[in-house]
Design a protein around this motif. Sequence first.
Motif, PDB file in Angstrom:
ATOM      1  N   LYS A  74       0.822  -1.210   0.000  1.00  0.00           N
ATOM      2  CA  LYS A  74       0.000   0.000   0.000  1.00  0.00           C
ATOM      3  C   LYS A  74       0.856   1.259   0.000  1.00  0.00           C
ATOM      4  O   LYS A  74       0.490   2.282  -0.589  1.00  0.00           O
ATOM      5  CB  LYS A  74      -0.928  -0.005   1.219  1.00  0.00           C
ATOM      6  N   ALA A  75       2.007   1.197   0.671  1.00  0.00           N
ATOM      7  CA  ALA A  75       2.917   2.341   0.729  1.00  0.00           C
ATOM      8  C   ALA A  75       3.765   2.461  -0.532  1.00  0.00           C
ATOM      9  O   ALA A  75       4.541   3.408  -0.669  1.00  0.00           O
ATOM     10  CB  ALA A  75       3.821   2.233   1.951  1.00  0.00           C
ATOM     11  N   LYS A  76       3.617   1.486  -1.434  1.00  0.00           N
ATOM     12  CA  LYS A  76       4.369   1.470  -2.696  1.00  0.00           C
ATOM     13  C   LYS A  76       5.881   1.536  -2.467  1.00  0.00           C
ATOM     14  O   LYS A  76       6.601   2.313  -3.094  1.00  0.00           O
ATOM     15  CB  LYS A  76       3.914   2.611  -3.615  1.00  0.00           C
ATOM     16  N   ILE A  77       6.344   0.705  -1.546  1.00  0.00           N
ATOM     17  CA  ILE A  77       7.777   0.609  -1.299  1.00  0.00           C
ATOM     18  C   ILE A  77       8.443  -0.025  -2.516  1.00  0.00           C
ATOM     19  O   ILE A  77       8.068  -1.122  -2.929  1.00  0.00           O
ATOM     20  CB  ILE A  77       8.061  -0.241  -0.045  1.00  0.00           C
ATOM     21  N   PRO A  78       9.410   0.641  -3.136  1.00  0.00           N
ATOM     22  CA  PRO A  78      10.033   0.094  -4.356  1.00  0.00           C
ATOM     23  C   PRO A  78      10.830  -1.169  -4.082  1.00  0.00           C
ATOM     24  O   PRO A  78      11.341  -1.375  -2.973  1.00  0.00           O
ATOM     25  CB  PRO A  78      10.939   1.235  -4.832  1.00  0.00           C
ATOM     26  N   GLU A  79      10.943  -2.002  -5.096  1.00  0.00           N
ATOM     27  CA  GLU A  79      11.629  -3.289  -4.934  1.00  0.00           C
ATOM     28  C   GLU A  79      13.110  -3.135  -4.639  1.00  0.00           C
ATOM     29  O   GLU A  79      13.727  -4.040  -4.085  1.00  0.00           O
ATOM     30  CB  GLU A  79      11.428  -4.148  -6.185  1.00  0.00           C
ATOM     31  N   ASN A  80      13.704  -1.987  -4.990  1.00  0.00           N
ATOM     32  CA  ASN A  80      15.130  -1.774  -4.719  1.00  0.00           C
ATOM     33  C   ASN A  80      15.374  -1.035  -3.406  1.00  0.00           C
ATOM     34  O   ASN A  80      16.507  -0.630  -3.115  1.00  0.00           O
ATOM     35  CB  ASN A  80      15.784  -1.019  -5.871  1.00  0.00           C
ATOM     36  N   ALA A  81      14.342  -0.861  -2.582  1.00  0.00           N
ATOM     37  CA  ALA A  81      14.500  -0.195  -1.290  1.00  0.00           C
ATOM     38  C   ALA A  81      15.473  -0.973  -0.415  1.00  0.00           C
ATOM     39  O   ALA A  81      15.446  -2.209  -0.369  1.00  0.00           O
ATOM     40  CB  ALA A  81      13.145  -0.072  -0.599  1.00  0.00           C
ATOM     41  N   ALA A  82      16.336  -0.240   0.291  1.00  0.00           N
ATOM     42  CA  ALA A  82      17.284  -0.877   1.215  1.00  0.00           C
ATOM     43  C   ALA A  82      16.543  -1.193   2.515  1.00  0.00           C
ATOM     44  O   ALA A  82      16.088  -0.293   3.211  1.00  0.00           O
ATOM     45  CB  ALA A  82      18.459   0.049   1.484  1.00  0.00           C
ATOM     46  N   ILE A  83      16.427  -2.481   2.825  1.00  0.00           N
ATOM     47  CA  ILE A  83      15.628  -2.934   3.958  1.00  0.00           C
ATOM     48  C   ILE A  83      16.509  -3.661   4.971  1.00  0.00           C
ATOM     49  O   ILE A  83      17.279  -4.553   4.603  1.00  0.00           O
ATOM     50  CB  ILE A  83      14.501  -3.869   3.483  1.00  0.00           C
ATOM     51  N   LEU A  84      16.378  -3.273   6.248  1.00  0.00           N
ATOM     52  CA  LEU A  84      17.136  -3.908   7.330  1.00  0.00           C
ATOM     53  C   LEU A  84      16.175  -4.648   8.251  1.00  0.00           C
ATOM     54  O   LEU A  84      15.231  -4.063   8.773  1.00  0.00           O
ATOM     55  CB  LEU A  84      17.902  -2.856   8.140  1.00  0.00           C
ATOM     56  N   ASP A  85      16.424  -5.952   8.450  1.00  0.00           N
ATOM     57  CA  ASP A  85      15.659  -6.774   9.386  1.00  0.00           C
ATOM     58  C   ASP A  85      16.465  -6.858  10.674  1.00  0.00           C
ATOM     59  O   ASP A  85      17.485  -7.548  10.735  1.00  0.00           O
ATOM     60  CB  ASP A  85      15.427  -8.160   8.779  1.00  0.00           C
ATOM     61  N   ILE A  86      16.004  -6.146  11.719  1.00  0.00           N
ATOM     62  CA  ILE A  86      16.735  -6.058  12.986  1.00  0.00           C
ATOM     63  C   ILE A  86      16.406  -7.277  13.838  1.00  0.00           C
ATOM     64  O   ILE A  86      15.270  -7.475  14.234  1.00  0.00           O
ATOM     65  CB  ILE A  86      16.352  -4.774  13.739  1.00  0.00           C
ATOM     66  N   GLY A  87      17.414  -8.090  14.145  1.00  0.00           N
ATOM     67  CA  GLY A  87      17.179  -9.323  14.882  1.00  0.00           C
ATOM     68  C   GLY A  87      16.508 -10.342  13.984  1.00  0.00           C
ATOM     69  O   GLY A  87      15.383 -10.785  14.226  1.00  0.00           O
ATOM     70  N   THR A  88      17.208 -10.748  12.946  1.00  0.00           N
ATOM     71  CA  THR A  88      16.586 -11.532  11.878  1.00  0.00           C
ATOM     72  C   THR A  88      16.240 -12.959  12.269  1.00  0.00           C
ATOM     73  O   THR A  88      15.450 -13.609  11.606  1.00  0.00           O
ATOM     74  CB  THR A  88      17.495 -11.522  10.628  1.00  0.00           C
ATOM     75  N   GLY A  89      16.836 -13.477  13.357  1.00  0.00           N
ATOM     76  CA  GLY A  89      16.477 -14.821  13.808  1.00  0.00           C
ATOM     77  C   GLY A  89      16.802 -15.886  12.775  1.00  0.00           C
ATOM     78  O   GLY A  89      17.941 -16.021  12.331  1.00  0.00           O
ATOM     79  N   ASN A  90      15.788 -16.622  12.352  1.00  0.00           N
ATOM     80  CA  ASN A  90      16.002 -17.681  11.356  1.00  0.00           C
ATOM     81  C   ASN A  90      15.952 -17.176   9.920  1.00  0.00           C
ATOM     82  O   ASN A  90      16.058 -17.963   8.979  1.00  0.00           O
ATOM     83  CB  ASN A  90      14.986 -18.816  11.545  1.00  0.00           C
ATOM     84  N   GLY A  91      15.787 -15.867   9.732  1.00  0.00           N
ATOM     85  CA  GLY A  91      15.787 -15.294   8.390  1.00  0.00           C
ATOM     86  C   GLY A  91      14.505 -15.506   7.615  1.00  0.00           C
ATOM     87  O   GLY A  91      14.437 -15.196   6.427  1.00  0.00           O
ATOM     88  N   ALA A  92      13.454 -15.995   8.281  1.00  0.00           N
ATOM     89  CA  ALA A  92      12.206 -16.311   7.578  1.00  0.00           C
ATOM     90  C   ALA A  92      11.590 -15.083   6.912  1.00  0.00           C
ATOM     91  O   ALA A  92      11.055 -15.175   5.797  1.00  0.00           O
ATOM     92  CB  ALA A  92      11.207 -16.938   8.535  1.00  0.00           C
TER      93      ALA A  92
END
Length: 237
Positions: A74-92
């Motif tokens: 809905k926010a139209k986040i582009p596919e090339n956006a730099a995304i950080l998963d903080i505390g990624t755990g098992n990476g799911a």
Amino acid sequence: MEEATESTHCCENVSDSEEDKCSDTDFPPSQLGTKEFWEDVYQKELETFKDIGDVGEIWFGEESMSRMLRWMDKAKIPENAAILDIGTGNGAFLVELARHGYRNLTGIDYSPASVELARNVLQAEDLADVTVKEMDFLNCQGELKGFDICIDKGTFDAISLNPDNREEGKKLYVQALKDALKDKGFFAITSCNWTKEQLLDRFCEGLEFVQELPTPSFQFGGKTGHSVTALIFKRVH
């Protein structure tokens, strides 16, 4: 730190009451706030994954990932956006983001076993382009910068339960978050310990509230609340 279902290890968030104004010291310290606990959890999950290919449980359940992806659409986040998963755990969640078309993904966790597990899971999904780093978010020494989105599902909760210096840890978290985000970058947090009002108070400096994502509600004793709170903020200078 993605190891539990939506109701496990959580304090219920009751809204519309004086309880929303309780201080950060209301939660007793817990082993869930220690690195040793999570290293043990992910070491066991790593062994299980190597034995039978089971990635383990998903923090807050699969709905938490779907909820976040719906907002990103809905926010139209582009596919090339730099995304950080903080505390990624098992990476799911990194797997789900990649399946959804996002290409610039980074996951961090301070547990070596978590990082090894996440890398194994990503490799099994043929997702070699996703970056996973062993790193303590509270002591990242400015290494994390330029992210369009930072996502947290349970990591801030765990920091809040640390038996040692948890108040300092929460302050370090906010500063590390502001350093990692670009101007007008988004922060998406899912919490089972903190109410909307408490999170708004904690992240008011340098961040602007955008919206609350719908989560399941319950009624008890004439009050309505949520077992999980999911909020979106925007970085502002």
